[in-house]
Design a protein around this motif. Structure first.
Motif, short mmCIF file in Angstrom:
data_model
loop_
_atom_site.label_atom_id
_atom_site.label_comp_id
_atom_site.label_asym_id
_atom_site.label_seq_id
_atom_site.Cartn_x
_atom_site.Cartn_y
_atom_site.Cartn_z
N PRO A 69 0.76 -1.31 0.10
CA PRO A 69 0.12 0.07 -0.04
C PRO A 69 0.65 1.23 -0.07
CG PRO A 69 -0.91 -1.64 1.43
CD PRO A 69 0.46 -2.34 1.30
N THR A 70 1.80 1.37 0.58
CA THR A 70 2.77 2.69 0.62
C THR A 70 3.42 2.70 -0.57
OG1 THR A 70 3.46 2.31 2.87
CG2 THR A 70 4.83 3.66 1.47
N HIS A 71 3.83 1.59 -1.31
CA HIS A 71 4.36 1.88 -2.76
C HIS A 71 3.28 2.48 -3.61
CE1 HIS A 71 7.11 -1.67 -1.78
NE2 HIS A 71 7.79 -0.68 -1.36
N VAL A 72 2.05 1.98 -3.65
CA VAL A 72 0.93 2.30 -4.59
C VAL A 72 0.57 4.01 -4.13
CG1 VAL A 72 -1.42 1.95 -5.27
CG2 VAL A 72 0.27 0.11 -5.08
N GLY A 73 0.50 4.25 -2.68
CA GLY A 73 0.19 5.57 -2.41
C GLY A 73 1.30 6.54 -2.80
N LEU A 74 2.59 6.08 -2.96
CA LEU A 74 3.49 7.10 -3.59
C LEU A 74 3.43 7.24 -4.99
CD1 LEU A 74 6.77 5.95 -1.36
CD2 LEU A 74 5.31 7.98 -1.10
N VAL A 75 3.04 5.91 -5.57
CA VAL A 75 2.63 6.18 -7.05
C VAL A 75 1.68 7.16 -7.38
CG1 VAL A 75 1.82 5.04 -9.15
CG2 VAL A 75 3.66 3.82 -7.71
N LEU A 76 0.50 7.18 -6.56
CA LEU A 76 -0.55 8.13 -6.73
C LEU A 76 -0.14 9.56 -6.58
CD1 LEU A 76 -3.53 5.71 -5.61
CD2 LEU A 76 -3.01 6.47 -7.80
N VAL A 104 5.48 2.51 -13.55
CA VAL A 104 6.74 2.12 -14.18
C VAL A 104 8.16 2.27 -13.18
CG1 VAL A 104 8.46 2.39 -16.01
CG2 VAL A 104 6.06 1.74 -16.46
N GLY A 105 8.06 3.86 -12.84
CA GLY A 105 9.04 4.24 -11.87
C GLY A 105 9.31 3.64 -10.68
N ALA A 106 8.05 3.15 -10.03
CA ALA A 106 7.71 2.27 -9.02
C ALA A 106 8.65 1.08 -9.23
CB ALA A 106 6.63 2.34 -8.30
N SER A 107 8.15 0.58 -10.23
CA SER A 107 8.71 -0.96 -10.50
C SER A 107 10.14 -1.09 -10.59
CB SER A 107 8.06 -1.58 -11.63
OG SER A 107 6.42 -1.67 -11.48
N LEU A 108 10.74 -0.02 -11.30
CA LEU A 108 12.07 -0.05 -11.55
C LEU A 108 12.81 0.26 -10.25
CD1 LEU A 108 12.58 2.16 -14.84
CD2 LEU A 108 12.61 -0.15 -14.55
N ALA A 109 12.31 1.22 -9.16
CA ALA A 109 12.95 1.29 -7.95
C ALA A 109 12.80 0.40 -6.98
CB ALA A 109 12.29 2.60 -7.23
N LEU A 110 11.87 -0.79 -7.17
CA LEU A 110 11.92 -1.83 -6.43
C LEU A 110 12.27 -3.27 -6.87
CD1 LEU A 110 7.95 -1.07 -5.52
CD2 LEU A 110 9.88 -0.92 -3.94
N GLY A 111 12.95 -2.93 -8.23
CA GLY A 111 13.42 -4.26 -8.82
C GLY A 111 12.62 -5.04 -9.11
N VAL A 288 6.28 14.89 -21.05
CA VAL A 288 6.60 15.21 -19.92
C VAL A 288 6.09 14.62 -18.83
CG1 VAL A 288 7.23 17.05 -18.15
CG2 VAL A 288 7.58 17.27 -20.85
N ALA A 289 4.58 14.41 -18.80
CA ALA A 289 3.89 14.07 -17.50
C ALA A 289 4.05 12.52 -17.02
CB ALA A 289 2.30 14.03 -18.01
N PRO A 290 4.12 11.56 -17.90
CA PRO A 290 4.64 10.27 -17.44
C PRO A 290 6.05 10.16 -17.06
CG PRO A 290 4.52 10.31 -19.73
CD PRO A 290 3.80 11.55 -19.51
N ILE A 291 7.17 11.00 -17.74
CA ILE A 291 8.41 10.93 -17.06
C ILE A 291 8.68 11.56 -15.96
CG2 ILE A 291 10.71 11.67 -17.87
CD1 ILE A 291 9.94 11.66 -20.77
N ALA A 292 7.79 12.85 -15.54
CA ALA A 292 8.06 13.53 -14.56
C ALA A 292 7.48 12.80 -13.49
CB ALA A 292 7.40 14.62 -14.44
N ALA A 293 6.24 12.19 -13.25
CA ALA A 293 5.56 11.21 -12.59
C ALA A 293 6.51 9.77 -12.04
CB ALA A 293 4.41 10.67 -13.08
N GLY A 294 6.98 9.06 -13.24
CA GLY A 294 7.89 8.30 -13.04
C GLY A 294 9.21 8.40 -12.33
N ALA A 295 9.86 9.60 -12.61
CA ALA A 295 10.85 10.00 -11.82
C ALA A 295 10.68 10.36 -10.47
CB ALA A 295 11.61 11.10 -12.64
N LEU A 296 9.72 10.96 -10.28
CA LEU A 296 9.23 11.38 -8.83
C LEU A 296 8.89 10.19 -8.15
CD1 LEU A 296 8.62 13.37 -6.64
CD2 LEU A 296 6.38 13.72 -7.70
N SER A 297 8.06 9.13 -8.62
CA SER A 297 7.71 7.94 -8.15
C SER A 297 8.96 7.21 -7.73
CB SER A 297 6.87 7.21 -9.04
OG SER A 297 6.58 5.75 -8.24
N TYR A 298 10.04 6.99 -8.67
CA TYR A 298 11.43 6.52 -8.27
C TYR A 298 12.14 6.89 -7.16
CZ TYR A 298 15.86 4.09 -9.53
OH TYR A 298 17.01 3.77 -9.45
#
Length: 305
Positions: A69-76, A104-111, A288-298
């Motif tokens: 839940p924490t990971h998904v919360g940070l994605v949102l 995608v950013g979260a998945s990469l950060a979490l391996g 820009v939007a998905p890249i920015a969201a992915g980078a922030l999530s990561y």
């Protein structure tokens, strides 16, 4: 707590930005007032998220496998932040793209493994949806305009046009619940949250539309291309058809991309003055939007989770 707060933030951000694409043409063309448009959004988004979002929810929840839940919360939270910044700028951004980018950013950060085949299908739908929406809008216009000429009396014509624009906005609002809001609902469902919470999300989305969507509505409804009742209906209905087609395949597309494609495509077909500078700026935001969201999530998951 992080998950639920972020889900509500995301629902509010969708209302602040994506609701403009559902009713922007109706408000911009003067057929529906702003407050009535918000009421329309609240009713039909609720119907959409309960009745029409199963396929999209399933696709999104599958991309969150292995996340807590924490990971998904940070994605949102990351996606909602990107969307809110776009709303402050008065630009229609894609909440769908922001959420996918965050995942995608979260998945990469979490391996975690990223299903690039699914991501590729979704990105392909993003590219195709504005083009298909433009074709649908032109087709609807070519059928709709001659049909309107057959109506006798100016009053009857105006009444018919208003009801058709209202119907198209209601249809588009339904799709907003069935697609964009179902992205959030799908993530919550993957963690066991379901049922009445969808209603809370829908009401929060309506609050976002009421408090923060006006500037984006004017961008969609007035600044991109001239819109009368005929063009407003054709653009909105054509975009809705494109989003509905994506829903049938369970593809989370952007109603924003669809309506921008429909308005621009129909404007070019009619030989009207389409604001190409604004169109390029909007398209840049889609990248820009998905890249920015992915980078922030990561970054957030790397530091906090």
């Amino acid at each position: 707590m992080v998950l639920l707060a972020s889900a509500l933030f995301m629902a509010w951000a969708i209302g602040a930005n994506d609701s403009a694409k559902a009713v922007g043409t109706a408000v911009g063309s003067g057929v529906i007032g702003f407050k009535r448009a918000v009421l329309l959004i609240g009713v039909f988004v609720t119907l959409g998220v309960f009745l029409g979002g199963a396929g999209v929810s399933g696709t999104i929840s599958g991309m969150a496998e292995g996340m807590n839940p924490t990971h998904v919360g940070l994605v949102l939270f990351s996606a909602a932040t990107a969307v809110t910044l776009a709303s402050l700028w008065g630009r229609p951004i894609s909440t769908t793209q922001s959420i996918i980018g965050g995942l995608v950013g979260a998945s990469l950060a979490l391996g975690l493994p990223v299903n690039w085949w699914t991501v590729g299908k979704i990105v392909s739908a993003w590219v195709l949806s504005p083009l298909i929406a433009a074709l649908f809008a032109v087709a609807v216009y070519r059928i709709y305009k001659p049909a309107m000429k057959g109506i006798k009396g100016l009053r009857n014509l105006e009444l018919a046009q208003k009801w058709l624009v209202f119907t198209a906005a209601a249809y588009s609002s339904f799709n907003l619940g069935a697609n964009e809001l179902s992205n959030v609902a799908g993530l919550l469902q993957s963690l066991g949250v379901d049922g009445p919470f969808k209603l809370v999300l829908a009401l929060t989305l309506a609050l976002g539309a009421l408090t923060f969507s006006y500037n984006v509505m004017m961008t969609v409804g007035r600044e991109l291309a001239p819109l009368g009742p005929t063009s407003a209906f054709s653009s909105q209905f054509g975009a809705s058809l494109a989003v509905s087609a994506a829903n049938l395949f369970g593809l989370p597309v952007s109603s924003g991309q669809a309506i921008v494609g429909a308005i621009s495509g129909l404007g070019l077909y009619k030989g009207e003055n389409v604001n190409l500078g604004l169109l390029v700026g909007i398209a840049r935001g889609w990248v820009v939007a998905p890249i920015a969201a992915g980078a922030l999530s990561y970054v957030m998951i790397t530091i906090l989770a």
